[in-house]
Design a protein around this motif. Structure first.
Motif, PDB file in Angstrom:
ATOM      1  N   ALA A 157      -9.034  -3.183  -0.572  1.00  0.00           N
ATOM      2  CA  ALA A 157     -10.084  -2.021  -1.176  1.00  0.00           C
ATOM      3  C   ALA A 157      -9.274  -1.435  -2.397  1.00  0.00           C
ATOM      4  CB  ALA A 157     -10.059  -0.795  -0.782  1.00  0.00           C
ATOM      5  N   MET A 158      -8.619  -1.409  -2.960  1.00  0.00           N
ATOM      6  CA  MET A 158      -7.506  -0.781  -4.111  1.00  0.00           C
ATOM      7  C   MET A 158      -7.266  -2.534  -4.750  1.00  0.00           C
ATOM      8  SD  MET A 158      -7.069   0.906  -6.591  1.00  0.00           S
ATOM      9  CE  MET A 158      -7.248   2.751  -5.987  1.00  0.00           C
ATOM     10  N   ALA A 159      -7.092  -3.304  -4.717  1.00  0.00           N
ATOM     11  CA  ALA A 159      -6.702  -4.890  -4.687  1.00  0.00           C
ATOM     12  C   ALA A 159      -8.144  -5.557  -5.339  1.00  0.00           C
ATOM     13  CB  ALA A 159      -6.083  -5.839  -4.130  1.00  0.00           C
ATOM     14  N   SER A 160      -9.481  -5.608  -4.672  1.00  0.00           N
ATOM     15  CA  SER A 160     -10.602  -5.811  -4.946  1.00  0.00           C
ATOM     16  C   SER A 160     -11.502  -5.409  -5.799  1.00  0.00           C
ATOM     17  CB  SER A 160     -11.394  -5.559  -3.669  1.00  0.00           C
ATOM     18  OG  SER A 160     -11.044  -6.398  -2.373  1.00  0.00           O
ATOM     19  N   LEU A 161     -10.913  -3.527  -6.080  1.00  0.00           N
ATOM     20  CA  LEU A 161     -11.287  -2.881  -7.408  1.00  0.00           C
ATOM     21  C   LEU A 161     -11.006  -2.975  -8.338  1.00  0.00           C
ATOM     22  CD1 LEU A 161     -13.468  -0.992  -8.312  1.00  0.00           C
ATOM     23  CD2 LEU A 161     -11.607   0.626  -7.600  1.00  0.00           C
ATOM     24  N   PHE A 162      -9.558  -3.680  -8.493  1.00  0.00           N
ATOM     25  CA  PHE A 162      -8.384  -4.322  -9.923  1.00  0.00           C
ATOM     26  C   PHE A 162      -9.563  -5.438 -10.126  1.00  0.00           C
ATOM     27  CE2 PHE A 162      -4.975  -5.909 -11.947  1.00  0.00           C
ATOM     28  CZ  PHE A 162      -4.982  -4.601 -12.840  1.00  0.00           C
ATOM     29  N   LEU A 163      -9.514  -6.104  -9.416  1.00  0.00           N
ATOM     30  CA  LEU A 163      -9.996  -7.750  -9.216  1.00  0.00           C
ATOM     31  C   LEU A 163     -11.027  -7.691 -10.151  1.00  0.00           C
ATOM     32  CD1 LEU A 163      -8.119  -9.957  -6.805  1.00  0.00           C
ATOM     33  CD2 LEU A 163      -7.483  -9.388  -9.187  1.00  0.00           C
ATOM     34  N   TRP A 164     -12.020  -7.142  -9.563  1.00  0.00           N
ATOM     35  CA  TRP A 164     -13.788  -6.917 -10.449  1.00  0.00           C
ATOM     36  C   TRP A 164     -13.853  -6.797 -11.307  1.00  0.00           C
ATOM     37  CZ3 TRP A 164     -16.946  -2.706 -10.371  1.00  0.00           C
ATOM     38  CH2 TRP A 164     -18.056  -3.072 -10.850  1.00  0.00           C
ATOM     39  N   SER A 165     -12.660  -5.004 -11.601  1.00  0.00           N
ATOM     40  CA  SER A 165     -12.412  -4.583 -13.330  1.00  0.00           C
ATOM     41  C   SER A 165     -12.440  -4.965 -13.895  1.00  0.00           C
ATOM     42  CB  SER A 165     -11.972  -3.173 -12.640  1.00  0.00           C
ATOM     43  OG  SER A 165     -10.850  -3.021 -12.389  1.00  0.00           O
ATOM     44  N   LEU A 188      -1.371  -7.028 -17.625  1.00  0.00           N
ATOM     45  CA  LEU A 188      -2.163  -7.078 -16.623  1.00  0.00           C
ATOM     46  C   LEU A 188      -1.681  -6.454 -14.862  1.00  0.00           C
ATOM     47  CD1 LEU A 188      -5.201  -9.675 -17.651  1.00  0.00           C
ATOM     48  CD2 LEU A 188      -5.548  -7.000 -17.705  1.00  0.00           C
ATOM     49  N   SER A 189      -0.484  -7.333 -15.876  1.00  0.00           N
ATOM     50  CA  SER A 189       0.612  -7.170 -13.856  1.00  0.00           C
ATOM     51  C   SER A 189       1.039  -5.663 -13.773  1.00  0.00           C
ATOM     52  CB  SER A 189       1.188  -8.126 -14.387  1.00  0.00           C
ATOM     53  OG  SER A 189       1.428  -9.537 -14.363  1.00  0.00           O
ATOM     54  N   GLY A 190       1.277  -4.932 -15.010  1.00  0.00           N
ATOM     55  CA  GLY A 190       2.347  -3.914 -14.764  1.00  0.00           C
ATOM     56  C   GLY A 190       0.659  -2.856 -14.571  1.00  0.00           C
ATOM     57  N   ASP A 191      -0.632  -3.250 -14.560  1.00  0.00           N
ATOM     58  CA  ASP A 191      -2.233  -1.936 -14.284  1.00  0.00           C
ATOM     59  C   ASP A 191      -1.805  -2.675 -12.921  1.00  0.00           C
ATOM     60  OD1 ASP A 191      -1.854  -1.163 -17.352  1.00  0.00           O
ATOM     61  OD2 ASP A 191      -3.155  -2.685 -17.914  1.00  0.00           O
ATOM     62  N   ALA A 192      -1.732  -3.622 -12.193  1.00  0.00           N
ATOM     63  CA  ALA A 192      -1.932  -3.975 -11.059  1.00  0.00           C
ATOM     64  C   ALA A 192      -1.364  -3.267 -10.094  1.00  0.00           C
ATOM     65  CB  ALA A 192      -2.097  -5.822 -11.230  1.00  0.00           C
ATOM     66  N   LEU A 193       0.257  -3.668 -10.809  1.00  0.00           N
ATOM     67  CA  LEU A 193       0.915  -2.783 -10.223  1.00  0.00           C
ATOM     68  C   LEU A 193       0.755  -1.133 -10.112  1.00  0.00           C
ATOM     69  CD1 LEU A 193       4.453  -4.210 -11.017  1.00  0.00           C
ATOM     70  CD2 LEU A 193       3.332  -4.723  -8.504  1.00  0.00           C
ATOM     71  N   LEU A 194       0.489  -0.572 -11.485  1.00  0.00           N
ATOM     72  CA  LEU A 194       0.398   0.983 -11.335  1.00  0.00           C
ATOM     73  C   LEU A 194      -0.761   1.196 -10.051  1.00  0.00           C
ATOM     74  CD1 LEU A 194       0.722   2.008 -14.537  1.00  0.00           C
ATOM     75  CD2 LEU A 194       2.467   2.408 -13.000  1.00  0.00           C
ATOM     76  N   ALA A 195      -1.702   0.146 -10.115  1.00  0.00           N
ATOM     77  CA  ALA A 195      -3.598   0.495  -9.367  1.00  0.00           C
ATOM     78  C   ALA A 195      -2.457   0.577  -7.521  1.00  0.00           C
ATOM     79  CB  ALA A 195      -4.331  -0.757  -9.889  1.00  0.00           C
ATOM     80  N   LEU A 196      -2.066  -0.284  -7.933  1.00  0.00           N
ATOM     81  CA  LEU A 196      -1.486   0.131  -6.100  1.00  0.00           C
ATOM     82  C   LEU A 196      -0.750   0.535  -5.951  1.00  0.00           C
ATOM     83  CD1 LEU A 196      -0.950  -2.901  -4.042  1.00  0.00           C
ATOM     84  CD2 LEU A 196       0.740  -3.548  -4.998  1.00  0.00           C
ATOM     85  N   ALA A 197      -0.443   0.419  -6.675  1.00  0.00           N
ATOM     86  CA  ALA A 197       1.127   2.362  -6.216  1.00  0.00           C
ATOM     87  C   ALA A 197       0.399   3.532  -6.048  1.00  0.00           C
ATOM     88  CB  ALA A 197       1.807   2.825  -7.715  1.00  0.00           C
ATOM     89  N   ALA A 198      -1.048   3.504  -7.156  1.00  0.00           N
ATOM     90  CA  ALA A 198      -2.023   4.889  -6.798  1.00  0.00           C
ATOM     91  C   ALA A 198      -2.421   4.624  -5.336  1.00  0.00           C
ATOM     92  CB  ALA A 198      -2.530   4.570  -7.381  1.00  0.00           C
ATOM     93  N   SER A 199      -2.016   3.209  -4.981  1.00  0.00           N
ATOM     94  CA  SER A 199      -3.030   2.821  -3.219  1.00  0.00           C
ATOM     95  C   SER A 199      -1.951   3.592  -2.861  1.00  0.00           C
ATOM     96  CB  SER A 199      -4.008   1.799  -2.968  1.00  0.00           C
ATOM     97  OG  SER A 199      -2.433   1.230  -3.223  1.00  0.00           O
ATOM     98  N   LEU A 200      -1.035   3.395  -3.121  1.00  0.00           N
ATOM     99  CA  LEU A 200       0.763   3.740  -1.575  1.00  0.00           C
ATOM    100  C   LEU A 200       0.960   4.456  -2.141  1.00  0.00           C
ATOM    101  CD1 LEU A 200       2.792   0.126  -2.680  1.00  0.00           C
ATOM    102  CD2 LEU A 200       1.865   0.384  -0.555  1.00  0.00           C
ATOM    103  N   THR A 201       0.639   5.875  -3.253  1.00  0.00           N
ATOM    104  CA  THR A 201       0.923   6.943  -2.796  1.00  0.00           C
ATOM    105  C   THR A 201       0.500   7.574  -2.440  1.00  0.00           C
ATOM    106  OG1 THR A 201       1.659   6.862  -5.205  1.00  0.00           O
ATOM    107  CG2 THR A 201       0.457   9.208  -4.826  1.00  0.00           C
TER     108      THR A 201
END
Length: 374
Positions: A157-165, A188-201
């Motif tokens: 869900a987080m990956a889909s939201l990030f790719l869409w935005s 963009l890779s750093g932002d993607a990892l931060l978004a992924l880290a938010a979901s993993l947190t």
């Protein structure tokens, strides 16, 4: 009868927890470690991504800018490959270093540092297909399966939201100049990892309490195990009784060694015996150096007679001294007068024996001493 999971109702003791740590059994959360590593990697790309992108772009440019002679020189190609690899590692060193530190320190956040060689011992029972199927379809296996599905759903869900935005930025990378596109892609890779880290947190916030609770549940003890551990740590009642008896006998021997140094032994005359000693230069008041009842009292009287320590029969005073004054303690002020009368009589009796004079009359110690000594 074997303990069942329902019978393990007692919290684990510190000894059981310490034994589990020696076996390498400590609470760990893989989700916490994954979240920390991804978070640090994303933060590193976010802050150092532009620098890394520019360095890699410059490295790619210099590596591909070769003359025909340089390209055909095998010795130069090998040297150039080693040099460019070192420069690439140097450019990525900040992010790689931070990620390595996170991978090493994150597991210590839960359970702390623990080095156990027992955990490194090969366990060939894990190779059993039957045991593997049992673990797969056990309660723990089903819980892990549910966690995996939940983690997949949250991350997807987080990956889909990030790719869409960020879809317009991702599509626009192809139209940007190469240096700009590389640095933009790193950001963009750093932002993607931060978004992924938010979901993993979020996942780790649920997993950490679960791991702590599950660890405690695994170490819970039955009442029988608790009693057995208490028996092992404190010894059996028989052994404790023998130790206590030996300690009492040793204390009694030490006490008997003080009787010959006493000035007088106050008796009941048969039930109690209390030995008193007074040194006006070292003591503020007479001190009880030995006391006992029945057999111990008889032994005190025997030792006193052997060493010619005077015996003074005063039942009320003997009872009060035995009951109210601890061994090795000075008598209370309420007994000063009565004990002074006894010691004065003893000193006068000793002086009369030396001079051949008539012995003095013993003082009358009445029952009022018992009320004064309480």
């Amino acid at each position: 009868m074997a303990d069942t999971a329902q019978e393990r109702s007692q919290q684990p003791t510190p000894k059981r927890i310490e034994e589990a740590r020696r076996r390498g059994q400590v609470p760990r959360s893989h989700e916490l470690t994954t979240a920390a590593v991804v978070l640090i990697a994303g933060g590193g790309l976010h802050f150092f991504g532009v620098h890394v992108g520019r360095a890699l772009h410059a490295l790619m440019q210099s590596s591909l800018s070769l003359t025909r002679e340089q390209a055909l020189d095998e010795s130069r190609i090998v040297h150039a490959l080693a040099l460019e690899s070192a420069q690439a590692l140097y450019a990525c060193a900040p992010i790689m270093g931070l990620t390595l530190v996170a991978a090493l320190l994150a597991p210590l956040a839960l359970g702390g540092w623990n080095l156990s060689f027992t955990a490194l011992t090969p366990d060939f029972t894990r190779l059993s297909p039957v045991a593997g199927l049992q673990r797969m379809f056990s309660r723990r296996g089903l819980i892990e399966l549910g966690k995996a599905f939940a983690k997949f759903a949250v991350v997807a869900a987080m990956a889909s939201l990030f790719l869409w935005s960020k879809s317009h930025e991702l599509v626009g990378l192809g139209a940007e100049p190469l240096p700009v596109a590389i640095t933009h892609a790193a950001a963009l890779s750093g932002d993607a990892l931060l978004a992924l880290a938010a979901s993993l947190t979020v996942i780790a916030a649920v997993d950490v309490p679960w791991q702590l609770w599950n660890y405690t549940q695994q170490l819970r003890m039955s009442r029988a195990e608790l009693r057995e551990e208490l028996r092992e740590s404190e010894g059996s009642p028989e052994m404790k009784g023998r130790i206590r008896k030996a300690q009492q006998e040793l204390a009694r021997r030490r006490m008997m060694q003080e009787v010959p140094k006493a000035d007088v032994v106050v008796t009941n005359p048969t039930h109690f015996a209390v030995a008193l000693r007074y040194d006006e230069q070292r003591m503020r008041a007479p001190m009880v150096v030995a006391k006992g009842a029945d057999e111990v009292a008889a032994r005190i009287r025997d030792v006193a007679q052997q060493h010619r320590v005077p015996l003074f029969e005063a039942p009320p005073l003997a009872r009060v001294l035995h009951r109210a004054v601890p061994l090795g303690a000075e008598i209370p002020a309420s007994l000063y007068v009565a004990v002074a009368q006894v010691l004065t009589y003893v000193y006068q009796l000793r002086s009369a024996r030396l001079t051949g004079a008539a012995p003095p009359a013993p003082p009358a110690i009445d029952s009022a001493v018992e009320q004064d000594g309480e």
